[in-house]
Design an enzyme around this catalytic site. Structure first.
Site, PDB file in Angstrom:
ATOM      1  N   ARG A  49     -61.009  37.149 -29.554  1.00  0.00           N
ATOM      2  CA  ARG A  49     -61.951  36.771 -31.005  1.00  0.00           C
ATOM      3  C   ARG A  49     -61.758  35.358 -31.247  1.00  0.00           C
ATOM      4  O   ARG A  49     -62.584  34.448 -31.931  1.00  0.00           O
ATOM      5  CB  ARG A  49     -61.357  37.969 -32.174  1.00  0.00           C
ATOM      6  CG  ARG A  49     -62.128  37.216 -33.311  1.00  0.00           C
ATOM      7  CD  ARG A  49     -62.103  38.175 -34.623  1.00  0.00           C
ATOM      8  NE  ARG A  49     -60.896  39.027 -34.600  1.00  0.00           N
ATOM      9  CZ  ARG A  49     -59.730  38.838 -34.946  1.00  0.00           C
ATOM     10  NH1 ARG A  49     -59.302  37.820 -35.363  1.00  0.00           N
ATOM     11  NH2 ARG A  49     -58.870  39.964 -34.773  1.00  0.00           N
ATOM     12  N   TYR A 102     -86.642  30.192 -42.026  1.00  0.00           N
ATOM     13  CA  TYR A 102     -86.430  31.446 -41.288  1.00  0.00           C
ATOM     14  C   TYR A 102     -86.294  32.719 -42.316  1.00  0.00           C
ATOM     15  O   TYR A 102     -85.357  32.423 -43.070  1.00  0.00           O
ATOM     16  CB  TYR A 102     -85.547  31.428 -39.999  1.00  0.00           C
ATOM     17  CG  TYR A 102     -85.172  32.698 -39.333  1.00  0.00           C
ATOM     18  CD1 TYR A 102     -86.258  32.993 -38.549  1.00  0.00           C
ATOM     19  CD2 TYR A 102     -84.266  33.336 -39.513  1.00  0.00           C
ATOM     20  CE1 TYR A 102     -86.108  34.091 -37.521  1.00  0.00           C
ATOM     21  CE2 TYR A 102     -84.270  34.460 -38.797  1.00  0.00           C
ATOM     22  CZ  TYR A 102     -85.091  34.869 -37.890  1.00  0.00           C
ATOM     23  OH  TYR A 102     -84.938  36.218 -37.146  1.00  0.00           O
ATOM     24  N   ASP A 174     -81.095  23.128 -39.173  1.00  0.00           N
ATOM     25  CA  ASP A 174     -81.253  24.378 -38.172  1.00  0.00           C
ATOM     26  C   ASP A 174     -82.324  23.627 -37.063  1.00  0.00           C
ATOM     27  O   ASP A 174     -83.594  23.326 -37.228  1.00  0.00           O
ATOM     28  CB  ASP A 174     -82.094  25.633 -38.884  1.00  0.00           C
ATOM     29  CG  ASP A 174     -82.108  26.475 -37.724  1.00  0.00           C
ATOM     30  OD1 ASP A 174     -82.392  26.427 -36.416  1.00  0.00           O
ATOM     31  OD2 ASP A 174     -82.276  27.563 -38.300  1.00  0.00           O
ATOM     32  N   LYS A 199     -82.943  31.567 -28.741  1.00  0.00           N
ATOM     33  CA  LYS A 199     -84.149  30.926 -28.599  1.00  0.00           C
ATOM     34  C   LYS A 199     -84.180  29.900 -27.314  1.00  0.00           C
ATOM     35  O   LYS A 199     -83.776  30.434 -26.307  1.00  0.00           O
ATOM     36  CB  LYS A 199     -84.809  30.218 -29.692  1.00  0.00           C
ATOM     37  CG  LYS A 199     -84.808  31.291 -31.029  1.00  0.00           C
ATOM     38  CD  LYS A 199     -85.169  32.504 -30.957  1.00  0.00           C
ATOM     39  CE  LYS A 199     -84.580  33.255 -32.246  1.00  0.00           C
ATOM     40  NZ  LYS A 199     -84.803  32.672 -33.452  1.00  0.00           N
TER      41      LYS A 199
HETATM   42  C1  LIG Z   1     -84.197  33.211 -34.588  1.00  0.00           C
HETATM   43  C2  LIG Z   1     -83.881  32.267 -35.566  1.00  0.00           C
HETATM   44  C3  LIG Z   1     -82.622  32.183 -36.433  1.00  0.00           C
HETATM   45  C4  LIG Z   1     -81.814  33.419 -36.619  1.00  0.00           C
HETATM   46  O1  LIG Z   1     -81.106  33.612 -35.339  1.00  0.00           O
HETATM   47  P1  LIG Z   1     -80.704  35.159 -34.494  1.00  0.00           P
HETATM   48  O2  LIG Z   1     -80.132  34.526 -33.228  1.00  0.00           O
HETATM   49  O3  LIG Z   1     -81.957  35.829 -34.508  1.00  0.00           O
HETATM   50  O4  LIG Z   1     -79.849  35.852 -35.344  1.00  0.00           O
HETATM   51  C5  LIG Z   1     -82.486  31.158 -37.287  1.00  0.00           C
HETATM   52  N1  LIG Z   1     -83.130  30.066 -37.479  1.00  0.00           N
HETATM   53  C6  LIG Z   1     -84.108  30.105 -36.662  1.00  0.00           C
HETATM   54  C7  LIG Z   1     -85.009  28.757 -36.772  1.00  0.00           C
HETATM   55  C8  LIG Z   1     -84.629  30.957 -35.733  1.00  0.00           C
HETATM   56  O5  LIG Z   1     -85.746  30.845 -35.065  1.00  0.00           O
END
Ligand SMILES: *Cc1c(COP(=O)(O)O)cnc(C)c1O
Length: 389
Positions: A49, A102, A174, A199
């Protein structure tokens, strides 16, 4: 080694690091725990962890790619955002977040604010007056998401960071849509970069993961402490997979973008396509800012379907190479109807305010051959044109 270029960092991190068997590719350490060399002698890793060799290598690759000083890899992008908020916000503190961020980020900050964990202000960050009013409340944190989802709106990172700094706020970007290949927020003045590594970074739609990358070592230490405290950290296997995905990040991003440009040219000719949203288009309101702060336009795009809603549904159903699915950034092409899929939890009023119509379709352009993708779109448009529904 310093000054290595991104592709070299991505490919070489951890290569030839195995001292036991000299495996070229770093092995996966699944062990939960690690032996103490002697009584009272704490090893580099003691419990997974708090730390693990695979996670450590992934963190190193990610902060070097973003020109940061440290990183904490988490079990998803959402937990990266949650970790960041948990580490820096108390009940009296405010976070400013985009009103069109998001959907999961919106739900996270909204729900925790309703519980009294902290305060949140959702603002249209393209609206200077609204942003300045929010900054006057002296927020502790500001979150930017640029380009935004699904309309790929662009926010001037350097300008917002400068204003935020004046009121003592820390800024995170982000950077999920562009990755460090096309945008380096820390170099534009941000204090943190957050990713859903689910992603483009992993890029193969087979891992859920996230990361917070920091500009300072102190913030990295703070976040590592909190990551261990609240149990937000990523697993060894996911870390291994994500680093494997990152090996090819630069090459993948180039093809994603090249193909998306071919698809944009094709979409411009289509009578069933009304408005196209992509920062590379000169008429896109964020085009000039994108040119200034991004080294590529990215490959996420959306468009308004000009036919009836029945025709739209038929068009989507006829596509063979674009899977109707959420998420993005994988090798496979996807089509998404944000209003009924990724953004449905927003409700009608919020969708309208964010400009997400029922006619909007979002494409994540994958790595199939671009001519096959265009042929597929063409046959579905042709069928939709003659559809009587
Ligand atoms: C998918 C996404 C998230 C969240 O991420 P997860 O891995 O699904 O928890 C946050 N910000 C953006 C821009 C995203 O496309």
């Amino acid at each position: 080694m310093s000054n290595r270029k991104p592709a070299t960092i991505a490919v070489r991190t951890g290569i030839e690091s195995d001292t036991q068997h000299h495996a070229v590719v770093p092995p996966i350490y699944l062990s939960t725990n690690y032996g103490f060399p002697a009584f009272g002698e704490v090893p580099t890793y003691d419990y997974t962890r708090s730390g693990n060799p695979n996670r450590g290598l992934l963190e190193q690759a990610l902060y070097e790619l973003e020109s940061g000083k440290g990183a904490v890899v988490t079990n998803c992008g959402t937990s990266a955002l949650n970790l960041w908020a948990s580490a820096f916000l108390g009940p009296e503190d405010t976070i400013v977040a985009p009103h069109d961020c998001y959907g999961g980020s919106y739900r996270l900050f909204n729900t925790r604010a309703q519980k009294g964990d902290f305060k949140v202000l959702f603002v249209d960050q393209g609206d200077d007056a609204a942003l300045e009013a929010a900054l006057e409340t002296k927020p502790k944190l500001v979150l930017l998401e640029t380009p935004s989802n699904p309309l790929v709106r662009v926010v001037d990172i350097a300008a917002v960071c400068e204003k935020a700094k004046k009121v003592g706020a820390l800024v995170a970007v982000d950077n999920t849509f562009l990755t460090p290949v096309y945008q380096k927020p820390l170099e534009l003045g941000a204090d943190f970069v957050i990713h859903s590594t689910t992603k483009y970074l992993n890029g193969h739609s087979d891992v859920i993961g996230g990361v917070v990358i920091t500009k300072t070592e102190q913030h990295a230490e703070d976040l590592a402490w909190w990551g261990n405290c609240i149990g937000a950290t990523g697993t060894p296997f996911d870390s291994y997979m994500t680093l494997r995905g990152i090996r090819t990040l630069g090459a993948r991003m180039r093809v994603h973008e090249e193909s998306s440009q071919h698809i944009l040219e094709f979409l411009k000719q289509q009578p069933l396509v009304k408005v196209i949203y992509h920062p590379s288009l000169p008429e896109h309101p964020g085009h000039e800012i994108a040119k200034k702060q991004q080294s590529g336009f990215g490959s996420m795009l959306s468009f308004e379907f000009a036919g009836s809603f029945e025709q739209l549904k038929y068009f989507v159903g006829e596509l063979k190479l674009f899977s109707l699915a959420e998420s993005l950034g994988g090798v496979e092409s996807l089509i998404c109807h944000p209003a009924s899929m990724t953004h449905r939890a927003m409700g009608e009023a919020a969708l309208e305010e964010a400009g997400v119509s029922q006619q909007l379709l979002r494409l994540s352009v994958g790595l199939e051959d671009a001519t096959d993708l265009i042929d597929d779109l063409q046959q579905a448009f042709d069928k939709a044109k003659t559809f009587q529904g």
